[in-house]
Design a protein around this motif. Structure first.
Motif, PDB file in Angstrom:
ATOM      1  N   PRO A  10       0.818  -1.225   0.000  1.00  0.00           N
ATOM      2  CA  PRO A  10       0.000   0.000   0.000  1.00  0.00           C
ATOM      3  C   PRO A  10       0.847   1.269   0.000  1.00  0.00           C
ATOM      4  O   PRO A  10       0.340   2.333  -0.286  1.00  0.00           O
ATOM      5  N   LEU A  11       2.137   1.146   0.315  1.00  0.00           N
ATOM      6  CA  LEU A  11       2.959   2.352   0.370  1.00  0.00           C
ATOM      7  C   LEU A  11       3.692   2.609  -0.945  1.00  0.00           C
ATOM      8  O   LEU A  11       3.521   3.657  -1.555  1.00  0.00           O
ATOM      9  N   CYS A  12       4.489   1.649  -1.405  1.00  0.00           N
ATOM     10  CA  CYS A  12       5.294   1.928  -2.606  1.00  0.00           C
ATOM     11  C   CYS A  12       4.687   1.315  -3.857  1.00  0.00           C
ATOM     12  O   CYS A  12       5.179   1.551  -4.956  1.00  0.00           O
ATOM     13  N   HIS A  22      11.135 -10.816   8.942  1.00  0.00           N
ATOM     14  CA  HIS A  22      12.453 -10.286   9.274  1.00  0.00           C
ATOM     15  C   HIS A  22      12.974 -11.133  10.419  1.00  0.00           C
ATOM     16  O   HIS A  22      12.317 -11.252  11.462  1.00  0.00           O
ATOM     17  N   CYS A  39      10.211  -1.465   0.213  1.00  0.00           N
ATOM     18  CA  CYS A  39      10.237  -0.268   1.065  1.00  0.00           C
ATOM     19  C   CYS A  39      10.172  -0.608   2.550  1.00  0.00           C
ATOM     20  O   CYS A  39      10.420   0.253   3.387  1.00  0.00           O
ATOM     21  N   GLY A  40       9.810  -1.846   2.891  1.00  0.00           N
ATOM     22  CA  GLY A  40       9.796  -2.235   4.298  1.00  0.00           C
ATOM     23  C   GLY A  40       8.481  -1.954   5.013  1.00  0.00           C
ATOM     24  O   GLY A  40       8.344  -2.241   6.191  1.00  0.00           O
ATOM     25  N   TYR A  41       7.499  -1.397   4.307  1.00  0.00           N
ATOM     26  CA  TYR A  41       6.210  -1.102   4.941  1.00  0.00           C
ATOM     27  C   TYR A  41       5.530  -2.407   5.359  1.00  0.00           C
ATOM     28  O   TYR A  41       5.598  -3.397   4.639  1.00  0.00           O
ATOM     29  N   GLU A  42       4.914  -2.372   6.523  1.00  0.00           N
ATOM     30  CA  GLU A  42       4.253  -3.568   7.029  1.00  0.00           C
ATOM     31  C   GLU A  42       2.747  -3.423   6.939  1.00  0.00           C
ATOM     32  O   GLU A  42       2.201  -2.389   7.316  1.00  0.00           O
TER      33      GLU A  42
ATOM     34  N   PRO B 415       2.206   7.428   0.442  1.00  0.00           N
ATOM     35  CA  PRO B 415       3.526   7.715  -0.141  1.00  0.00           C
ATOM     36  C   PRO B 415       3.770   9.205  -0.312  1.00  0.00           C
ATOM     37  O   PRO B 415       4.902   9.668  -0.200  1.00  0.00           O
ATOM     38  N   LEU B 436      11.819   7.636   5.961  1.00  0.00           N
ATOM     39  CA  LEU B 436      11.055   6.448   5.585  1.00  0.00           C
ATOM     40  C   LEU B 436      10.685   5.572   6.787  1.00  0.00           C
ATOM     41  O   LEU B 436       9.520   5.208   6.938  1.00  0.00           O
ATOM     42  N   VAL B 439       7.598   6.866   8.491  1.00  0.00           N
ATOM     43  CA  VAL B 439       6.314   6.595   7.831  1.00  0.00           C
ATOM     44  C   VAL B 439       5.964   5.122   8.008  1.00  0.00           C
ATOM     45  O   VAL B 439       4.804   4.757   8.242  1.00  0.00           O
ATOM     46  N   LEU B 440       7.002   4.263   7.938  1.00  0.00           N
ATOM     47  CA  LEU B 440       6.755   2.832   8.129  1.00  0.00           C
ATOM     48  C   LEU B 440       6.217   2.564   9.531  1.00  0.00           C
ATOM     49  O   LEU B 440       5.483   1.617   9.757  1.00  0.00           O
ATOM     50  N   THR B 451      14.115  -1.288  10.306  1.00  0.00           N
ATOM     51  CA  THR B 451      14.548  -0.693   9.032  1.00  0.00           C
ATOM     52  C   THR B 451      15.536   0.456   9.244  1.00  0.00           C
ATOM     53  O   THR B 451      16.076   0.960   8.271  1.00  0.00           O
TER      54      THR B 451
END
Lengths: 69, 684
Positions: A10-12, A22, A39-42, B415, B436, B439-440, B451
């Motif tokens: 949903p982010l990138c 991880h 991007c690492g977004y969860e 984003p 980043l 935001v994460l 991260t």
């Protein structure tokens, strides 16, 4: 946790298959979060409630929703 | 002549005619075409020799983007002026397949080589989609390319993929059947441009074909009518006379210069292309100044929807109507029947409550009964506290928040928020990469802390870890915080927000002072602003709700059991006594608020839920709510986050960070309380 579903981040916006935990995360192996490998977004993996809903609504749906497949 | 010429001249058809439309994969050698072919087709393939050569062509039928296609994997080529049999076959297939969907596959790490081929495909007037493969390697080598910006510059779909890791392959399928003509034209030296015009006079030729003749592409000779050859040779010689370098070199140089110009344009393209309202909205959402009012509006809507609707009507329904009147009453009556011992429950508003009196001088059996009774329906009971908090108080709040967050995700705002914050922090001199993880953190603080490994220095990682733990609540926690904000006045909310944002910027500012402000930007593909789909959001809400119930509720139960044990051993009142100078005198809160901070160590939202319950019961006034809310927001997010901080930053540094956060959060609360009292602020 390793799975073979396809996800859209949903982010990138990356679409990717499978989700690996991880190794350093204390919840590793036992949580429902999916991490975007770019991007690492969860975000949350679909669980049994959504799977059940999908089964019930399958005859009326033409396409899967884009978030998770 | 161009494609038409080749069609006319070529002796045989190289691939099956008829059947579904072709989808050609063309690109430099070793860019992962065959891997992509395997993914796209996933079925039995046909391998055949290209007529007159030993070059193998692989093709297979497949459904791409909902349509049937014959996918053809062409041999790797470095250009459309062939230097080998493989390259000639690749070019001939490309030019002999009018109407085919063409996907150029390139290596993102080697973008110049990729774009050199793109320019040549464009010069032949072939619509195509550009697939920048191996984006994972490019990312690791810090040579990632902004596919969205490049797409806007070239005017064709550009998709960044990794065939190896199966990234963005579904998107590639969608875009592969939507090729477009590139809107870039390479400018060649004047003499060459004149030569192109002269060759094309009276012929249906593309620039690519004319350039191939000028560059001396001998593979074309057999396909040019003999009577035309002298004229074309004469033009070529005339142009060569005017150009100092060999024509093939001059043409190649012009293309290299065009590629460099393209890459420069791609990095500035986004700001220039705003054509409609959505683009305009997307643009201002990312602006370092105009993005702030957009963010304020988003927060206002969240406050109204989650704080007023979710925490108001929804919690009223579940807590007051369902749990207090039915679930808790029935469970207490059931436990009173099953686990008997003398006691009288308190009655408030004609409803039985968990608190009770009269349980003195109990026998051993009655003590055992009391134990089971209290575990389930006592003041710190699983049903009367853990489940009431988790389901009646927090669940409706997080459901409304998950709905709102789903809208943010689906609309493409998140984003843009990252880009806006990045620009804002960069103005302060902070490394762009530091933004980043923050935001994460809205997804999960624990993972976001992990991260911070992408940051180049330990100092940076430490500062971002502190920022994350201090000021970035994860989505579930943000929901409960919004709930507490719901009943407050605008001024009270503004004060809370100012303290949190001020904290982030204060630490960010200090970070900028101690950390070298290296650029180190991140590349984020920015999707278009979209109208969210209700079905998609509903699924997300359900998935998140299920996750919340599975992950948070057990911790709520553990926290409640902890309180029960502390209460049963008289430790709770002692802890409240110890914390009294801080909680009561310093923060100006009731002594019971200690419980909320205690369980806040397990999960910040559980602590916030305790404070929210006190607020709903009228035990906290507006000033106390703002003070306690500020402390719990700045508090360590959860036990998992604390463990990761210790693991990532080492025990000593981790404990120092945790110590700083605890001291800072309570310290800010004390300062606020003192200031409010000094100025007799009521916030009502």
């Amino acid at each position: 946790m390793i799975d073979e579903h396809q996800y859209d981040c949903p982010l990138c916006g990356l679409d990717f298959f499978g989700a690996t935990c991880h190794s350093a995360c204390p919840m590793s192996g036992d949580c429902a979060m999916v991490r975007c490998p770019r991007c690492g977004y969860e975000f949350v993996q679909e669980g049994s409630i959504v799977a059940m809903l999908r089964r019930f609504t399958a005859p009326w749906r033409k396409h899967d929703s884009p978030g998770h497949r | 002549m161009s494609q038409l010429a080749l069609q006319r001249c070529h002796p045989t058809a190289e691939l099956p005619t008829g059947g579904p439309r072709k989808l050609l994969l063309i690109g430099n050698p070793n860019v992962g075409k065959s891997l992509l072919f395997g993914f796209l087709t996933k079925r039995y393939v046909t391998v055949s020799n290209y007529p007159g050569t030993t070059v193998e062509i692989t093709s297979a039928k497949a459904t791409i983007g909902g349509e049937q296609r014959l996918v053809v994997d062409t041999p790797g080529t470095n250009g459309l002026i062939p230097q080998s049999d493989d390259e000639r076959v690749a070019r001939d297939i490309l030019l002999n397949s009018p109407g085919a969907d063409v996907v150029q596959v390139g290596d993102m790490s080697n973008i110049r080589r990729t774009l050199l081929l793109s320019l040549q495909i464009a010069e032949y007037g072939v619509p195509f989609t550009l697939c920048l493969n191996m984006s994972d390697e490019a990312r690791e080598r810090n040579s990632e390319v902004d596919a969205t910006a490049l797409s806007e510059t070239l005017g064709i779909p550009v998709v960044a993929t990794s065939a190896l890791r199966r990234w963005n392959l579904e998107r590639l399928k969608r875009e592969a059947v939507r090729p477009a003509l590139a809107r870039v034209t390479t400018q060649y030296p004047e003499a060459i441009e004149e030569g192109i015009a002269e060759i094309s006079r009276g012929e249906e030729l593309t620039r690519g074909f004319a350039l191939a003749i000028l560059a001396g592409d001998e593979t074309l000779t057999p396909f040019i009518a003999e009577e035309k050859r002298p004229r074309l040779d004469a033009i070529r010689q005339e142009v060569q006379r005017k150009v100092r370098l060999p024509l093939s070199v001059a043409i190649a140089n012009a293309r290299v210069a065009a590629v460099d110009k393209l890459l420069g344009e791609a990095s500035t393209q986004k700001a220039a292309s705003r054509s409609n309202f959505r683009d305009w909205l997307g643009g201002i959402s990312m602006h370092p100044i105009w993005g702030v009012p957009v963010l304020a509006f988003v927060l206002y809507v969240a406050w109204w929807f989650v704080g007023k609707f979710g925490a108001g009507q929804m919690v009223d329904l579940l807590e007051s109507k369902i749990f207090e009147q039915h679930v808790n009453v029935w469970t207490i009556q059931l436990l009173d029947f099953l686990a008997r011992f003398p006691h009288q429950h308190a009655i408030e508003e004609k409803l039985i409550r968990a608190a009770y009196t009269g349980a003195a001088g109990l026998t051993f059996t009655q003590q055992v009964a009391k134990f089971f009774h209290d575990i389930v329906v006592g003041p710190y009971g699983i049903v009367t506290m853990a489940l009431t908090y988790a389901i009646a108080i927090v669940l409706p709040v997080v459901i409304t928040f998950f709905f709102f967050f789903g809208v943010l995700e689906d609309s493409g705002y998140l984003p843009r928020l990252a880009v806006m914050l990045n620009r804002l922090f960069r103005k302060m001199g902070l490394n762009g990469k530091a933004v980043l993880p923050m935001v994460l953190g809205l997804g999960c603080d624990t993972m976001a802390t992990l991260t911070t490994r992408i940051l180049e220095t330990k100092k940076e990682a430490t500062i971002v870890t502190i920022l994350l733990a201090l000021g970035v609540p994860c989505s579930a926690q943000l929901g409960v915080i919004m709930a507490m904000l719901g009943p407050l006045s605008f001024t009270a909310v503004a004060i809370w927000l100012s303290v949190i944002v001020g904290t982030i910027f204060l630490v960010g500012y200090l970070a900028a002072k101690v950390v070298p402000g290296e650029a180190g930007d991140f590349i984020l593909e920015i999707p278009p602003i979209r109208i969210p789909r209700l079905s998609n959001i509903t699924i997300k809400v359900l998935a998140r709700t299920e996750w919340y119930l599975k992950e948070a509720v057990p911790l709520f139960i553990i926290g409640t059991l902890l309180l029960y044990v502390l209460d049963a051993t008289q430790m709770l009142s002692r802890i409240q006594q110890i914390m009294s100078p801080l909680v009561v005198a310093g923060l100006g809160l009731p002594a019971e608020a200690s419980n909320a901070f205690l369980i806040g160590f397990l999960r910040r939202d559980y602590g916030a839920a305790g404070l929210f319950a006190m607020q709903r019961a009228g035990q906290l006034n507006a000033v106390q709510t703002v003070v306690s809310l500020t402390v719990i927001t700045l508090f360590i997010p959860c036990i998992a986050n604390l463990l990761v901080i210790l693991k990532e930053r080492g025990t000593r540094m981790g404990l120092a960070i945790a110590g700083f956060i605890i001291v800072y959060s309570f310290g800010i609360g004390v300062v606020m309380n003192v200031v409010f009292k000094a100025f007799k602020v009521t916030l009502s």
